[in-house]
Design an enzyme around this catalytic site. Structure first.
Site, PDB file in Angstrom:
ATOM      1  N   CYS A 127     -38.583 -26.082   3.724  1.00 40.95           N
ATOM      2  CA  CYS A 127     -37.988 -25.835   5.082  1.00 40.95           C
ATOM      3  C   CYS A 127     -37.209 -26.957   5.375  1.00 40.95           C
ATOM      4  O   CYS A 127     -37.817 -28.219   5.643  1.00 40.95           O
ATOM      5  CB  CYS A 127     -39.260 -25.844   6.096  1.00 40.95           C
TER       6      CYS A 127
ATOM      7  N   CYS B 297     -35.864 -25.309  23.502  1.00 45.32           N
ATOM      8  CA  CYS B 297     -36.658 -24.265  23.600  1.00 45.32           C
ATOM      9  C   CYS B 297     -37.896 -24.832  24.118  1.00 45.32           C
ATOM     10  O   CYS B 297     -38.339 -25.783  23.912  1.00 45.32           O
ATOM     11  CB  CYS B 297     -36.876 -23.528  22.449  1.00 45.32           C
TER      12      CYS B 297
ATOM     13  N   CYS C  77     -44.463 -24.762  12.135  1.00 43.75           N
ATOM     14  CA  CYS C  77     -43.326 -24.295  12.896  1.00 43.75           C
ATOM     15  C   CYS C  77     -43.430 -25.281  14.188  1.00 43.75           C
ATOM     16  O   CYS C  77     -44.295 -25.122  14.966  1.00 43.75           O
ATOM     17  CB  CYS C  77     -43.353 -22.816  13.248  1.00 43.75           C
TER      18      CYS C  77
HETATM   19  N1  SAH Z   1     -33.055 -23.285  15.450  1.00 42.09           N
HETATM   20  C1  SAH Z   1     -33.618 -22.411  14.835  1.00 42.09           C
HETATM   21  C2  SAH Z   1     -34.362 -22.946  13.532  1.00 42.09           C
HETATM   22  C3  SAH Z   1     -35.496 -24.048  14.004  1.00 42.09           C
HETATM   23  S1  SAH Z   1     -36.814 -23.358  14.593  1.00 42.09           S
HETATM   24  C4  SAH Z   1     -34.142 -21.360  15.490  1.00 42.09           C
HETATM   25  O1  SAH Z   1     -34.596 -21.318  16.632  1.00 42.09           O
HETATM   26  O2  SAH Z   1     -34.741 -20.208  14.843  1.00 42.09           O
HETATM   27  C5  SAH Z   1     -37.716 -22.129  13.553  1.00 42.09           C
HETATM   28  C6  SAH Z   1     -38.786 -21.454  14.090  1.00 42.09           C
HETATM   29  O3  SAH Z   1     -39.849 -22.138  14.535  1.00 42.09           O
HETATM   30  C7  SAH Z   1     -37.929 -20.581  15.016  1.00 42.09           C
HETATM   31  O4  SAH Z   1     -38.364 -19.152  14.935  1.00 42.09           O
HETATM   32  C8  SAH Z   1     -38.922 -21.147  16.332  1.00 42.09           C
HETATM   33  O5  SAH Z   1     -38.775 -19.893  17.444  1.00 42.09           O
HETATM   34  C9  SAH Z   1     -40.095 -21.469  15.886  1.00 42.09           C
HETATM   35  N2  SAH Z   1     -40.976 -22.357  16.564  1.00 42.09           N
HETATM   36  C10 SAH Z   1     -40.462 -23.602  17.404  1.00 42.09           C
HETATM   37  N3  SAH Z   1     -41.385 -24.211  18.008  1.00 42.09           N
HETATM   38  C11 SAH Z   1     -42.630 -23.489  17.809  1.00 42.09           C
HETATM   39  C12 SAH Z   1     -44.016 -23.738  18.100  1.00 42.09           C
HETATM   40  N4  SAH Z   1     -44.534 -24.624  18.804  1.00 42.09           N
HETATM   41  N5  SAH Z   1     -44.839 -22.872  17.414  1.00 42.09           N
HETATM   42  C13 SAH Z   1     -44.518 -21.852  16.483  1.00 42.09           C
HETATM   43  N6  SAH Z   1     -43.274 -21.632  16.431  1.00 42.09           N
HETATM   44  C14 SAH Z   1     -42.375 -22.285  16.775  1.00 42.09           C
END
Ligand code: SAH
Length: 366
Positions: free
Chosen positions: A110, A121, A340
């Site tokens: 990853c 986000c 994640c």
């Molecule tokens: N910017 C890209 C890739 C990085 S995040 C994107 O947004 O897809 C990778 C994944 O982790 C994304 O699906 C995001 O929604 C998820 N993610 C981010 N924060 C998280 C959290 N606290 N718990 C679970 N998943 C999370």
């Protein structure tokens, strides 16, 4: 880059053709460049002195024209489930995180694409950092090579997911270059089918990816079924709302038998109702896709709570009953904050460690 760094060009970020050209400039036949590319990318050698099948004359001329860079592992943590998280230090002392996730039949790396992320986000720790800078292609490839270096004989990274820190489509030229290098059959030789680019929904980037011939898989982090909710938890939605995003997904040229992935982080009482599941079914109608339900990894720095397990399962069942494929992502490496959305540099952690901690840590690994 060239001319700025006294060491010259970082070969790790060079396409095969560019290394061949460099060989030409140094009065070498092109195949010498090919050999050099192979040393750097396939054999992961960083020392020109060890590239013994290249002529001494060639090797001696490489510095100061070129060098082989590598992010340095400044810290490693191992989770009980075998997940390994690496803090990697870049040349300017910025730090990024990369994770190795072993599974029965695969070993997934990853990878980060930016230092921090500008998208903020609400449920993502990297979002709290803001954006520091984009990674260069050499640094993205370097992450993969550094993680592979950390593995033992016979262990090989089989899959790459661009799901670490950052939004890959906000750094598309460097990401495209890095993936091209990683898929070169004389280099690390990754199959594009084993690479997944994940985006928060940058519509122009999805179009650019569609026009490229990278052939990697696309995952889209949707995580809401109404613009009102998505605007709040993923501010990028204010610029590219759900309808526009899904239109770009519908137009995305999928090769035969391939599917898009929609990621959906399950947040209690925010996006996890039966109505959300029903709306998701309607929204994704006609898109060849699978849905990945991600249990939210809570930390005291983030405001949301994870959906209870039975809620996630009911949500999944509604999707299943409507004929959609939906899996619940198993959370890996949670005990070392490698799961994640939990990637965040150490420097940043130190900063937030001084803030009062009001909640206890979330549950350990499942
Ligand atoms: N910017 C890209 C890739 C990085 S995040 C994107 O947004 O897809 C990778 C994944 O982790 C994304 O699906 C995001 O929604 C998820 N993610 C981010 N924060 C998280 C959290 N606290 N718990 C679970 N998943 C999370």
């Amino acid at each position: 880059m060239r001319g700025h760094d006294p060491r010259g060009l970082d070969l790790v970020g060079c396409l095969r053709g560019e290394v061949e050209e460099l060989a030409g400039e140094l009065e070498q036949p092109r195949y010498r460049g090919r050999q050099l590319f192979r040393w750097v990318q396939a054999r992961r050698e960083t020392d020109f002195g060890a590239m013994t099948d290249l002529s001494l004359a060639f090797r001696e001329r490489l510095p100061p024209v070129a060098y082989v860079g590598r992010p340095e592992v400044s810290r490693e943590q191992r989770a009980r489930d075998g997940t390994r998280k690496f803090l990697l230090r870049l040349e300017d002392d910025e730090e990024i995180e990369g994770v190795l996730i072993p599974d029965e039949d695969r070993l997934t790396a990853c990878i980060s694409t930016q230092v921090g992320c500008p998208l903020a986000c609400r449920f993502c720790l990297t979002g709290l950092m803001g954006i520091r800078r984009n990674l260069r292609a050499a640094e993205i490839v370097g992450e993969v090579l550094a993680l592979q270096d950390a593995l033992g004989e016979g262990e090989r990274i089989s899959n790459i997911v661009l799901m670490g820190m950052g939004e890959p489509l906000l750094n598309f030229p460097e990401v495209e270059r890095a993936l091209t290098i990683l898929c070169d059959e004389l280099g690390a030789n990754f199959s594009p089918r084993r690479i997944t680019l994940s985006t928060a929904g940058h519509v122009p980037g999805i179009k650019k990816l569609a026009e490229s011939n990278l052939g990697v898989n696309l995952a889209v982090s949707l995580s809401a079924t109404t613009d009102a909710v998505r605007d709040r938890i993923m501010p990028i939605n204010r610029r590219w709302p759900i309808a526009e995003l899904l239109q770009a997904c519908r137009e995305y040229p999928l090769p035969n038998r391939r599917r898009l992935t929609f990621e959906y982080v399950m947040l209690e009482s925010v996006n996890d109702s039966d109505e959300d599941a029903a709306r998701l079914v309607r929204l994704l109608g006609g898109i060849r896709c699978k849905i990945n339900l991600i249990p939210f990894n809570a930390t005291p720095d983030l405001p949301d709570r994870p959906s209870p397990r039975d809620r996630i399962e009911i949500f999944q069942k509604i999707l299943h009953d409507a004929g959609l494929t939906a899996t619940i992502r198993e959370s890996r490496g949670r005990d070392i904050s490698a799961a994640c959305g939990m990637l965040k540099t150490d420097a940043e952690k130190k900063r937030t460690a001084t803030a009062p901690v009001t909640a206890t840590q979330g549950p350990k690994t499942d």
